[in-house]
Design an enzyme around this catalytic site. Structure first.
Site, PDB file in Angstrom:
ATOM      1  NE  ARG A 285      -1.742   2.372   3.531  1.00  0.00           N
ATOM      2  CZ  ARG A 285      -1.550   1.975   4.863  1.00  0.00           C
ATOM      3  NH1 ARG A 285      -2.004   0.762   5.514  1.00  0.00           N
ATOM      4  NH2 ARG A 285      -0.502   2.316   5.459  1.00  0.00           N
ATOM      5  CG  HIS A 289      -5.924   2.436   6.385  1.00  0.00           C
ATOM      6  ND1 HIS A 289      -6.834   0.573   6.230  1.00  0.00           N
ATOM      7  CD2 HIS A 289      -7.465   2.069   7.522  1.00  0.00           C
ATOM      8  CE1 HIS A 289      -7.621   0.470   6.407  1.00  0.00           C
ATOM      9  NE2 HIS A 289      -7.750   1.099   6.981  1.00  0.00           N
ATOM     10  CE1 TYR A 298       0.876   2.559   8.881  1.00  0.00           C
ATOM     11  CE2 TYR A 298       0.065   4.441   9.672  1.00  0.00           C
ATOM     12  CZ  TYR A 298      -0.059   3.201   8.912  1.00  0.00           C
ATOM     13  OH  TYR A 298      -0.907   3.649   7.944  1.00  0.00           O
TER      14      TYR A 298
END
Length: 393
Positions: A285, A289, A298
């Site tokens: 990805r 998200h 992160y």
């Protein structure tokens, strides 16, 4: 903006990515030499042979290859436009598919018209393959409808927000297909995060026991929001199928030819009465998200950089150019078509009505409730504060 430039953007480095902070450090992604990984196109666009799956793409024509490339480019362009529209306040939320175009277009083009598809909320490329107009995907994210298309018109179910539940829907539908004696298959899409849901395990059990004609297509994009895959499972996801008694395959999710071939094989098994298959498309990805997420909190930039060189669109373009299957005229025409699509999407969204901000309070209780009334009043005061602020300028 060129059609390939979106994936090449470098994210800003956040404080959490600096040395000595608590950002999650990931190992480098698996390389194409992984013996478990089905790959037909290398990241450099070189065609590699595979005795088990070559037959499913050997007959593909130059026109069909250009079609796959066009599908990925236009899907990416639509996705980028939707992300931009959300940032402009036209959509409430958007889940980008950036980086996952090959997994979706390859698997989507493997389906037949009479197959039935159960998506999550990120399968914009699969929707494109099933003939769903891109603008129909946006009403839900604007808050003006609960779907936007008739599922039975394209055998493409409405987007499913509840994580993993669509695998149960797909399994039940596939069991019905088998009882009807129909010569068709079902495919269910979900992510690596959803694979940790009990609904998915339950659907695996029922599909195996009833030999349902269903393909479970897991897009493993490495991150369940901020949770990396290695914190969800001790084994590769495709191996989970063994415990339920059906085959699992890991495919290079950035290789559109491999995704096409493996999904064709899995759907053929289903139609032939051989039961379910789990396909793990190993991809990444590239963006957040959803637009409410900040992946720089992160993820490290070096991880994204390692995947940028595996970009699915650049990979197929290299193959098309090396094989003389496409010229500059084709790419120029496609660039113009992608810009036209972007304009059409912008115009369609801006022509949609504004969402009813108070609809969320309706139908919570059949006869109303004092607490809901209080919340409605508080929200109305909050909304009015913006008008007061504008009037005081």
């Amino acid at each position: 903006m060129t059609v390939e430039s979106t994936a090449a953007r470098k994210p800003r480095r956040s404080a959490g990515n600096k040395a000595g902070t608590t950002g999650t450090k990931r190992t480098t992604p698996r390389k194409g030499t992984d013996p478990d990984l089905v790959q037909l196109l290398t990241p450099e666009g070189k065609r590699v042979k595979n005795a088990e799956y070559d037959s499913y793409v050997d007959g593909i024509t130059a026109e069909e290859l250009r079609g796959l490339y066009r599908d990925m480019v236009l899907t990416r362009r639509f996705d980028a436009e939707a992300t931009s529209l959300q940032r402009q306040g036209e959509l409430g939320l958007w889940a980008s598919l950036l980086g996952q175009e090959a997994a979706q277009i390859g698997s989507g083009r493997a389906t037949r018209e009479d197959d039935y598809v159960f998506p999550t909320y990120r399968e914009h490329g699969v929707a494109w393959c099933r003939g769903v107009d891109p603008t129909n995907l946006l009403g839900m994210f604007r808050g003006v409808n609960n779907g936007g298309w008739d599922p039975n018109s394209n055998n493409f179910h409405l987007y499913t927000i509840v994580i993993g539940s669509q695998t149960l829907h797909a399994t039940g539908y596939a069991m019905g297909v088998a009882k009807d004696g129909a010569d068709s298959a079902v495919i269910a899409y979900f992510g690596d995060g959803a694979s940790s849901q009990g609904d998915v395990a339950e659907s695996f059990t029922f599909a195996a026991v009833y030999n349902a004609p269903v393909v479970f297509f897991c897009q493993n994009n490495q991150w369940a929001i901020s949770e990396p895959t290695e914190k969800q499972t001790r084994v590769p996801l495709f191996q989970r199928a063994q415990g339920f008694g059906f085959p699992g395959v890991r495919v290079d999710g950035n290789d559109v030819l491999a995704c096409l071939a493996v999904t064709k094989w899995a759907l053929e098994r289903a139609r032939n009465g051989e039961g379910p298959t789990l396909v793990e498309a190993f991809t990444y990805r590239m963006g957040a998200h959803t637009t409410s997420d900040d992946p720089t909190r992160y993820r490290h930039d070096d991880e994204r950089a390692a995947w940028e060189v595996k970009d699915p669109i650049a990979r197929l373009r290299a193959y098309l150019e090396a094989s003389n299957h496409a010229d500059e005229g084709f790419f120029a025409e496609l660039e113009a078509e992608s810009e036209a699509l972007g304009r059409r999407v912008r115009e369609a969204v801006r022509a949609m009505p504004d969402p009813d901000h108070f609809a969320i309070f309706e139908n919570v209780y059949a006869d109303g409730h004092v607490l809901v009334d209080e919340e409605r009043a508080q929200f109305a005061a909050y909304q009015a504060s913006f008008a007061d602020a504008e009037g005081g300028r």
